[in-house]
Design a protein around this motif. Structure first.
Motif, PDB file in Angstrom:
ATOM      1  N   UNK A  25       0.850  -1.184   0.000  1.00  0.00           N
ATOM      2  CA  UNK A  25       0.000   0.000   0.000  1.00  0.00           C
ATOM      3  C   UNK A  25       0.889   1.239   0.000  1.00  0.00           C
ATOM      4  N   UNK A  26       0.730   2.056  -1.031  1.00  0.00           N
ATOM      5  CA  UNK A  26       1.587   3.223  -1.191  1.00  0.00           C
ATOM      6  C   UNK A  26       1.150   4.389  -0.309  1.00  0.00           C
ATOM      7  N   UNK A  27      -0.140   4.485  -0.039  1.00  0.00           N
ATOM      8  CA  UNK A  27      -0.626   5.610   0.753  1.00  0.00           C
ATOM      9  C   UNK A  27      -0.106   5.546   2.188  1.00  0.00           C
ATOM     10  N   UNK A  28       0.001   6.688   2.797  1.00  0.00           N
ATOM     11  CA  UNK A  28       0.441   6.755   4.189  1.00  0.00           C
ATOM     12  C   UNK A  28      -0.579   6.069   5.093  1.00  0.00           C
ATOM     13  N   UNK A  29      -0.095   5.280   6.020  1.00  0.00           N
ATOM     14  CA  UNK A  29      -0.992   4.585   6.929  1.00  0.00           C
ATOM     15  C   UNK A  29      -1.667   5.592   7.861  1.00  0.00           C
ATOM     16  N   UNK A  30      -2.898   5.323   8.242  1.00  0.00           N
ATOM     17  CA  UNK A  30      -3.602   6.273   9.119  1.00  0.00           C
ATOM     18  C   UNK A  30      -2.991   6.332  10.510  1.00  0.00           C
ATOM     19  N   UNK A 101      -5.418   0.683   7.151  1.00  0.00           N
ATOM     20  CA  UNK A 101      -4.932   1.066   5.818  1.00  0.00           C
ATOM     21  C   UNK A 101      -5.401   0.064   4.765  1.00  0.00           C
ATOM     22  N   UNK A 102      -5.340  -1.216   5.095  1.00  0.00           N
ATOM     23  CA  UNK A 102      -5.789  -2.246   4.156  1.00  0.00           C
ATOM     24  C   UNK A 102      -7.306  -2.168   3.941  1.00  0.00           C
ATOM     25  N   UNK A 103      -8.042  -1.887   4.998  1.00  0.00           N
ATOM     26  CA  UNK A 103      -9.487  -1.748   4.845  1.00  0.00           C
ATOM     27  C   UNK A 103      -9.809  -0.565   3.943  1.00  0.00           C
ATOM     28  N   UNK A 104      -9.136   0.572   4.170  1.00  0.00           N
ATOM     29  CA  UNK A 104      -9.394   1.772   3.384  1.00  0.00           C
ATOM     30  C   UNK A 104      -9.018   1.591   1.923  1.00  0.00           C
ATOM     31  N   UNK A 105      -8.046   0.754   1.656  1.00  0.00           N
ATOM     32  CA  UNK A 105      -7.624   0.510   0.275  1.00  0.00           C
ATOM     33  C   UNK A 105      -8.776  -0.086  -0.541  1.00  0.00           C
ATOM     34  N   UNK A 206      -8.346 -12.258   5.052  1.00  0.00           N
ATOM     35  CA  UNK A 206      -7.175 -12.432   4.178  1.00  0.00           C
ATOM     36  C   UNK A 206      -6.772 -11.095   3.566  1.00  0.00           C
ATOM     37  N   UNK A 207      -7.778 -10.336   3.151  1.00  0.00           N
ATOM     38  CA  UNK A 207      -7.557  -9.049   2.500  1.00  0.00           C
ATOM     39  C   UNK A 207      -6.978  -8.031   3.480  1.00  0.00           C
ATOM     40  N   UNK A 208      -7.567  -7.966   4.659  1.00  0.00           N
ATOM     41  CA  UNK A 208      -7.177  -6.954   5.638  1.00  0.00           C
ATOM     42  C   UNK A 208      -5.900  -7.308   6.390  1.00  0.00           C
TER      43      UNK A 208
END
Length: 320
Positions: A25-30, A101-105, A206-208
């Motif tokens: 994930x490239x975006x900054x983590x929350x 971050x994974x959830x927001x993606x 698995x996704x998160x």
């Protein structure tokens, strides 16, 4: 019969563990803020009025007299101190940040909740996490993660204690959020529908949590997960041979999907079996679906009914 063939294989071959969801994930983590409510609650230098003003939603129907008594209860304070000492708060913040971050993606509308730690004095230890959606608050009862066989858990079922370790916090948070993001179809309540829905919940895990051990996502021990892996084919054959797949018998949920010390095949193997084998099978159906249809988006998958997922998965487990 299952009792004859469902045998725990200690030296079973390992399955392909590649996780298609393990992305960068490239975006900054929350930024995650943890607030320990109980730290202030048990702090005698903080007046009750100050505490109530800061957390007006905390009081509920509890009287000031009861609150004052609890704040001075040495046994209750002792449990809080022991529970909070088990929590590595910096590590928890980092793990929650990655989870969010994974959830927001995949769910851009998801907003990072305010996270509150608290001690329920063991009253909520068996159900220690809940979301308050109106204010977007996530509450974590630290007394639910003091470690299995903790003396404070005396009298509590051992099978429940197995998932009451600090390492179980993140998977349980993930499960709570996944259950908020998707809902079962009330019109379709066959056994297949129910296990595939749980498969969707576990797919979201698995996704998160792409690097989290699979056994923790099911609240299993490593041994319980290995038992399911070794017996995946036999469990499924039992469901098929006993005409359970399309059954609408509500008792199947209690036998094969509910929290319990073991599953209920009503055979001699029961005491050796892992609980929630229906959830495990539903998860494998969903994983097989993505092997057959790797280009399906997560959102499209979540909208599919169980029968479509099952048909396209061509699920016929074969344990090597």
């Amino acid at each position: 019969m299952l009792s004859a063939v469902l045998i725990f294989v200690l030296n079973s071959c390992k399955k392909d563990s590649a996780n298609k969801w393990d992305i960068k994930i490239e975006n900054e983590f929350p930024n995650v803020k943890l607030t320990d409510i109980s730290k202030e609650f048990y702090d005698s230098t903080v007046s009750l009025e100050e505490f109530k003003k800061q957390y007006p939603w905390f009081q509920g129907s509890v009287t000031d007299a009861d609150y004052s008594a609890r704040r001075a209860d040495s046994a209750e304070i002792k449990i809080y101190k022991e529970a909070i000492a088990k929590i590595d708060q910096q590590k928890l913040k980092t793990e929650l940040s990655s989870l969010f971050a994974h959830i927001q993606y995949y769910f851009p509308d998801f907003k990072t909740p305010q996270v509150y730690l608290f001690s329920s004095d063991l009253q909520m230890a068996q159900d220690p996490i809940f979301l308050e959606p109106k204010n977007n608050y996530l509450f974590i009862d630290i007394t639910g993660f003091m470690g299995e066989n903790n003396p404070n858990y005396k009298g509590m079922d051992l099978y429940i204690q197995k998932s009451m370790n600090p390492q179980n916090i993140i998977p349980k948070v993930s499960d709570i959020i996944a259950n908020q993001l998707i809902r079962p179809d009330a019109k379709h309540q066959k056994f297949l529908d129910k296990i595939v829905f749980q498969g969707k919940i576990l797919t979201l895990q698995d996704v998160f949590l792409p690097q989290e051990p699979d056994y923790l996502k099911l609240n299993y021990t490593q041994k319980q997960y290995e038992w399911c892996e070794a017996n995946e084919e036999n469990i499924w054959n039992f469901f098929v041979e006993n005409n359970l797949v399309y059954s609408d018998d509500a008792r199947l949920e209690e036998r094969f999907m509910s929290k319990a010390p073991f599953s209920k095949f009503y055979t001699a193997i029961d005491n050796e079996s892992s609980p929630q084998v229906g959830n495990f099978e539903g998860w494998q159906i969903c994983r097989k679906f993505f092997k057959e249809k790797p280009n399906t988006t997560l959102q499209d998958f979540l909208k599919m009914d169980a029968q479509t997922i099952f048909n396209e998965a061509q699920y016929r487990p074969k344990v090597d």
